[in-house]
Design a protein around this motif. Structure first.
Motif, PDB file in Angstrom:
ATOM      1  N   PRO A  82     -98.521 -39.530 -30.917  1.00 14.88           N
ATOM      2  CA  PRO A  82    -100.127 -40.234 -30.060  1.00 14.88           C
ATOM      3  C   PRO A  82    -100.073 -41.800 -31.107  1.00 14.88           C
ATOM      4  CG  PRO A  82    -100.433 -38.528 -29.638  1.00 14.88           C
ATOM      5  CD  PRO A  82     -99.668 -38.068 -30.850  1.00 14.88           C
ATOM      6  N   GLU A  83    -100.900 -41.270 -32.614  1.00 13.60           N
ATOM      7  CA  GLU A  83    -102.258 -41.727 -33.117  1.00 13.60           C
ATOM      8  C   GLU A  83    -100.479 -43.671 -32.828  1.00 13.60           C
ATOM      9  OE1 GLU A  83    -100.248 -39.091 -36.074  1.00 13.60           O
ATOM     10  OE2 GLU A  83    -100.622 -39.189 -33.733  1.00 13.60           O
ATOM     11  N   ALA A  84     -99.206 -43.398 -33.362  1.00 12.41           N
ATOM     12  CA  ALA A  84     -98.665 -44.073 -33.431  1.00 12.41           C
ATOM     13  C   ALA A  84     -98.386 -45.288 -32.796  1.00 12.41           C
ATOM     14  CB  ALA A  84     -96.725 -44.280 -33.686  1.00 12.41           C
ATOM     15  N   GLY A  85     -98.959 -45.567 -31.198  1.00  7.85           N
ATOM     16  CA  GLY A  85     -99.242 -46.198 -29.828  1.00  7.85           C
ATOM     17  C   GLY A  85     -98.114 -46.219 -29.424  1.00  7.85           C
ATOM     18  N   VAL A  86     -97.599 -47.764 -29.368  1.00 11.04           N
ATOM     19  CA  VAL A  86     -96.031 -47.827 -28.840  1.00 11.04           C
ATOM     20  C   VAL A  86     -94.858 -47.674 -29.617  1.00 11.04           C
ATOM     21  CG1 VAL A  86     -94.920 -50.119 -27.142  1.00 11.04           C
ATOM     22  CG2 VAL A  86     -97.132 -49.812 -26.842  1.00 11.04           C
ATOM     23  N   ALA A  87     -94.270 -47.474 -29.640  1.00 11.83           N
ATOM     24  CA  ALA A  87     -92.953 -47.397 -30.769  1.00 11.83           C
ATOM     25  C   ALA A  87     -92.109 -47.476 -30.815  1.00 11.83           C
ATOM     26  CB  ALA A  87     -93.223 -45.544 -31.021  1.00 11.83           C
ATOM     27  N   ASP A  88     -91.142 -47.935 -31.370  1.00 13.31           N
ATOM     28  CA  ASP A  88     -89.872 -48.607 -31.128  1.00 13.31           C
ATOM     29  C   ASP A  88     -88.982 -47.715 -32.042  1.00 13.31           C
ATOM     30  OD1 ASP A  88     -87.491 -50.032 -31.160  1.00 13.31           O
ATOM     31  OD2 ASP A  88     -87.872 -51.798 -32.416  1.00 13.31           O
TER      32      ASP A  88
ATOM     33  N   ALA B 193     -89.716 -44.784 -40.780  1.00 14.08           N
ATOM     34  CA  ALA B 193     -90.167 -45.571 -40.631  1.00 14.08           C
ATOM     35  C   ALA B 193     -91.727 -45.143 -39.618  1.00 14.08           C
ATOM     36  CB  ALA B 193     -90.305 -47.024 -40.535  1.00 14.08           C
ATOM     37  N   LEU B 194     -91.662 -44.483 -38.967  1.00 14.13           N
ATOM     38  CA  LEU B 194     -92.749 -43.699 -37.779  1.00 14.13           C
ATOM     39  C   LEU B 194     -93.261 -42.991 -38.821  1.00 14.13           C
ATOM     40  CD1 LEU B 194     -91.280 -44.509 -34.404  1.00 14.13           C
ATOM     41  CD2 LEU B 194     -94.036 -45.762 -35.608  1.00 14.13           C
ATOM     42  N   ALA B 195     -92.329 -41.621 -39.365  1.00 14.19           N
ATOM     43  CA  ALA B 195     -92.899 -41.190 -39.516  1.00 14.19           C
ATOM     44  C   ALA B 195     -93.645 -41.301 -41.492  1.00 14.19           C
ATOM     45  CB  ALA B 195     -92.291 -39.645 -39.974  1.00 14.19           C
ATOM     46  N   LYS B 196     -93.454 -42.150 -41.532  1.00 18.70           N
ATOM     47  CA  LYS B 196     -93.625 -42.555 -42.881  1.00 18.70           C
ATOM     48  C   LYS B 196     -94.951 -43.154 -42.579  1.00 18.70           C
ATOM     49  CE  LYS B 196     -91.750 -45.349 -46.987  1.00 18.70           C
ATOM     50  NZ  LYS B 196     -91.184 -46.483 -47.409  1.00 18.70           N
ATOM     51  N   LYS B 197     -94.928 -43.916 -41.473  1.00 20.90           N
ATOM     52  CA  LYS B 197     -96.481 -44.347 -42.048  1.00 20.90           C
ATOM     53  C   LYS B 197     -97.210 -43.303 -41.105  1.00 20.90           C
ATOM     54  CE  LYS B 197     -97.590 -47.888 -38.223  1.00 20.90           C
ATOM     55  NZ  LYS B 197     -97.578 -49.023 -37.194  1.00 20.90           N
TER      56      LYS B 197
ATOM     57  N   ASP C  16     -90.594 -43.329 -24.952  1.00 21.25           N
ATOM     58  CA  ASP C  16     -92.163 -42.381 -24.515  1.00 21.25           C
ATOM     59  C   ASP C  16     -91.980 -40.793 -24.880  1.00 21.25           C
ATOM     60  OD1 ASP C  16     -92.091 -44.141 -22.868  1.00 21.25           O
ATOM     61  OD2 ASP C  16     -91.178 -43.205 -20.815  1.00 21.25           O
ATOM     62  N   ALA C  17     -90.858 -40.542 -25.654  1.00 21.34           N
ATOM     63  CA  ALA C  17     -90.726 -39.125 -26.372  1.00 21.34           C
ATOM     64  C   ALA C  17     -91.830 -39.331 -27.464  1.00 21.34           C
ATOM     65  CB  ALA C  17     -89.614 -38.446 -26.124  1.00 21.34           C
TER      66      ALA C  17
ATOM     67  N   GLU D  97     -88.964 -33.038 -38.526  1.00 19.34           N
ATOM     68  CA  GLU D  97     -89.529 -32.168 -37.890  1.00 19.34           C
ATOM     69  C   GLU D  97     -89.989 -33.269 -36.583  1.00 19.34           C
ATOM     70  OE1 GLU D  97     -92.897 -30.298 -39.473  1.00 19.34           O
ATOM     71  OE2 GLU D  97     -92.471 -29.183 -41.152  1.00 19.34           O
ATOM     72  N   LEU D  98     -90.452 -34.637 -37.214  1.00 18.43           N
ATOM     73  CA  LEU D  98     -90.819 -34.996 -35.756  1.00 18.43           C
ATOM     74  C   LEU D  98     -90.006 -35.240 -35.090  1.00 18.43           C
ATOM     75  CD1 LEU D  98     -92.842 -36.887 -34.508  1.00 18.43           C
ATOM     76  CD2 LEU D  98     -92.290 -39.329 -36.272  1.00 18.43           C
ATOM     77  N   ALA D  99     -88.242 -35.612 -34.917  1.00 18.54           N
ATOM     78  CA  ALA D  99     -87.007 -36.196 -34.640  1.00 18.54           C
ATOM     79  C   ALA D  99     -87.267 -34.465 -33.889  1.00 18.54           C
ATOM     80  CB  ALA D  99     -85.554 -36.272 -35.630  1.00 18.54           C
ATOM     81  N   GLY D 100     -86.800 -33.470 -34.129  1.00 26.66           N
ATOM     82  CA  GLY D 100     -87.081 -32.382 -33.786  1.00 26.66           C
ATOM     83  C   GLY D 100     -88.393 -31.924 -32.369  1.00 26.66           C
ATOM     84  N   GLN D 101     -89.167 -32.528 -32.617  1.00 30.00           N
ATOM     85  CA  GLN D 101     -90.179 -32.341 -31.517  1.00 30.00           C
ATOM     86  C   GLN D 101     -89.411 -34.352 -30.196  1.00 30.00           C
ATOM     87  OE1 GLN D 101     -93.203 -33.740 -34.091  1.00 30.00           O
ATOM     88  NE2 GLN D 101     -94.808 -32.354 -33.212  1.00 30.00           N
ATOM     89  N   VAL D 102     -89.179 -35.085 -30.679  1.00 33.13           N
ATOM     90  CA  VAL D 102     -88.178 -36.196 -29.862  1.00 33.13           C
ATOM     91  C   VAL D 102     -87.367 -35.167 -29.563  1.00 33.13           C
ATOM     92  CG1 VAL D 102     -87.355 -38.183 -29.582  1.00 33.13           C
ATOM     93  CG2 VAL D 102     -89.257 -37.928 -31.402  1.00 33.13           C
ATOM     94  N   VAL D 103     -86.694 -34.313 -29.624  1.00 43.19           N
ATOM     95  CA  VAL D 103     -85.349 -33.724 -28.761  1.00 43.19           C
ATOM     96  C   VAL D 103     -85.684 -32.761 -27.993  1.00 43.19           C
ATOM     97  CG1 VAL D 103     -83.243 -32.812 -29.501  1.00 43.19           C
ATOM     98  CG2 VAL D 103     -83.619 -34.096 -30.865  1.00 43.19           C
ATOM     99  N   ALA D 104     -86.957 -31.983 -28.098  1.00 46.55           N
ATOM    100  CA  ALA D 104     -87.555 -31.213 -27.484  1.00 46.55           C
ATOM    101  C   ALA D 104     -88.038 -31.568 -26.130  1.00 46.55           C
ATOM    102  CB  ALA D 104     -89.210 -30.092 -28.219  1.00 46.55           C
TER     103      ALA D 104
END
Length: 586
Positions: A24-30, A48-52, A17-18, A59-66
């Motif tokens: 949001p553009e990644a849709g359902v993320a695993d 993999a998601l960041a690469k895509k 969910d985070a 930075e993406l990991a930081g946003q998820v943690v937040a």
């Protein structure tokens, strides 16, 4: 009771969910969540998601943690390397989840969402022939898969496809007609062992005559025709052979601690009435064609050593039927009359080509479609001796299954007697049977079915290492602690801080349901055996590092008794699904 969500699935959902919120553009993320040595879990999916999305993974990991504040379930998250998340969960969440599991008879394991009907073909002995070590794997693997599938909500129909038809019965029946007193019993019930020695004696005598007397051979061949055309006297004697053999089969399965029901035994003969129709349907639809007088099915990718196509022969040029006609008729029966959505065949890997051809023929004929009806061969490897060669006696004979089971019980008796405290001889015998038979089953089931395995009784009944005895002792040890606890009852205390060994044990206990779901969907009982061995290992560490009855506070005693009790229940359930008993005392 509602099923219990595992901690892994809860954490996975929150991280997913985070991730969706941050990207949001990644849709359902695993999140690709895994158990980890560095923390409780590691999420590896961000890279993999960041690469895509052409984003910076850290930075993406930081946003998820937040987006994932620490709270009731997640205690701590740290970003490591190029964007991995190390996640630690709270002690409270572990104990609360386990308490929910403990409150349920099914240990919080939810059945499959869309169960189907599986017809499983396993444990296939031959009439009038002794069962040998080669029959062991089909029976043991099949019985475990039946238990696991049923526990996960599947409707299971058992089928024991016994070899009870064909040329040898002409020989046996003809011999018996000419020597009518040979199968007569001297009154009273006959044991399985007696039934087999009767049949063995008859078989050998008939064989000698068949090989040496051309006239007897000719009469035997005529008798096959009489059998196949339903001659009454011939069928009556054939039934006697089948019934005598069943007495023997059932005695062996009983020794293996396995239930076989009469209505589930449908031999090759059970499909006789369908053979003509099966051939007609295949020929009319063009799936099978005539070749040199035989009815055959050809395959582009299956060729013999000479480069010519190797067909599946459904009907021989002399009008006789081979295994293919029977197996294809069984497919029709199982799909049409038994409502199978999955046909599962627990059959030796050496028969893989035959079944590949049978399944493909059934697909072409429209009896299987791969979506709503599918067939799967659970192919198993060979039982090897300690020398790594196929298991034989010193004389080069195939090993009798009964001898093997007796020897395992004998070895187990020595192990149980050495450890036994205040057990009577009767109790030692009962437990030795459970330990010996359990040892044989576990050795088989703890190896991936497709691999060969070495049959080494010394190793199988060892108290150390990956054996069923090690698991049975872990269970018995817990029962001993629970008995000593007297009036102190197991109770979950979520407010307590857990020791590392308690956390490791708790997290592993929580994976039981996920493990079973995976085992049921892939037909891999060895993964359940591996889970249970790890459970016993975690418990051994817990036992040595965390005093139970001498813990520091009453709450800690109760909480540790709770972990003991849930471990015992999980071991007991898991072992039962493998067909192995867990004695209360050893």
């Amino acid at each position: 009771m509602a099923s219990v969500h595992s901690l892994a699935s809860t954490v996975n959902q929150r991280v997913a969910d985070a991730l969706s919120a941050a990207l949001p553009e990644a849709g359902v993320a695993d999140p690709l969540l895994r158990r980890s040595d560095r923390a409780d879990f590691q999420a590896n999916g961000i890279l993999a998601l960041a690469k895509k999305a052409k984003a910076n993974p850290r930075e993406l990991a930081g946003q998820v943690v937040a987006a994932l504040p620490a709270g009731d379930v997640i205690k701590d998250i740290e970003v490591s390397g190029p964007g991995f998340l190390n996640i630690t969960i709270t002690d409270r969440a572990i104990i609360e989840t386990l308490a929910a599991r403990a409150a349920d008879d099914r240990l919080g394991v939810s059945p499959a969402e869309k169960p189907g009907t599986t017809v499983i073909d396993y444990a296939q002995p031959n009439v009038a022939k002794e069962m040998h070590v080669g029959h062991l794997r089909s029976a043991v693997i099949g019985a475990a898969v039946v238990e696991i599938l049923e526990f996960m909500g599947e409707k299971v129909v058992r089928r024991h496809h016994i070899g009870d038809w064909g040329t040898q019965f002409g020989m046996l029946i003809q011999y018996l007609m000419e020597h009518p007193h040979e199968l007569d019993h001297k009154g009273g019930e006959v044991s399985g062992e007696e039934a087999m020695s009767n049949l063995n004696r008859l078989y050998k005598a008939a064989r000698v005559l068949f090989d040496s007397d051309e006239e007897f051979k000719a009469r035997s061949r005529d008798r096959v025709v009489a059998l196949q055309s339903g001659d009454e006297k011939t069928l009556e004697l054939w039934h006697r052979f089948v019934d005598e053999s069943k007495i023997y089969f059932y005695s062996v399965f009983d020794k293996l601690d396995m239930e076989i029901h009469d209505e589930d035994v449908v031999g090759e003969s059970g499909y006789n009435h369908m053979l003509d129709e099966t051939c007609d349907l295949l020929e009319e639809s063009g799936v099978a064609v005539r070749s040199e007088g035989a009815l055959c099915v050809f395959f582009d990718d299956i060729k013999g050593p000479d480069g010519n196509p190797t067909p599946l022969i459904v009907k021989k040029s002399n009008g006789g039927y081979g295994y293919a006609a029977t197996d294809l008729s069984a497919v029709r029966d199982r799909v049409k009359n038994l409502g199978a959505t999955t046909l599962l065949y627990v059959v030796d890997a050496r028969q893989s080509l035959h079944f590949r051809m049978v399944f493909e023929t059934a697909r072409r004929a429209g009896w299987l479609n791969g979506e709503t009806t599918r067939a799967v061969q659970l192919a198993f490897g060979t039982v090897l001796g300690k020398d790594g060669k196929p298991f034989k006696t010193r004389e080069g004979e195939t090993v009798r299954l009964v001898d093997l089971l007796d020897e395992a019980i004998e070895r187990a008796t020595a192990v149980v007697r050495e450890k036994a405290q205040d057990l009577t001889e009767e109790e030692i015998a009962e437990r030795a049977t459970q330990v010996g038979i359990g040892a044989i089953k576990y050795a088989d089931l703890s190896t991936s079915a497709s691999r060969d395995y070495k049959f080494d009784l010394d190793q199988m009944v060892s108290l150390n290492g990956d054996t069923s005895v090690y698991l049975q002792y872990a269970y018995a040890r817990i029962q001993s602690i629970l008995r000593k606890a007297g009036d102190r009852k197991p109770a979950a205390h979520p407010a307590l801080e857990l020791a590392p060994a308690e956390r490791a044990l708790g997290l592993h206990l929580d994976q039981f349901g996920e493990t079973l779901a995976e085992v049921a969907s892939s037909y891999e009982p060895h993964k359940l055996a591996a889970y249970l061995y790890q459970l016993a290992s975690h418990y051994t560490t817990f036992y040595s590092e965390c005093p139970v009855l001498k813990a520091e506070t009453p709450e800690q005693v109760e909480n540790r008794l709770f972990l003991c009790d849930l471990t015992a229940r999980t071991l007991n359930k898991g072992m039962a699904l493998l067909g192995i008993r867990t004695p209360e005392r050893l």
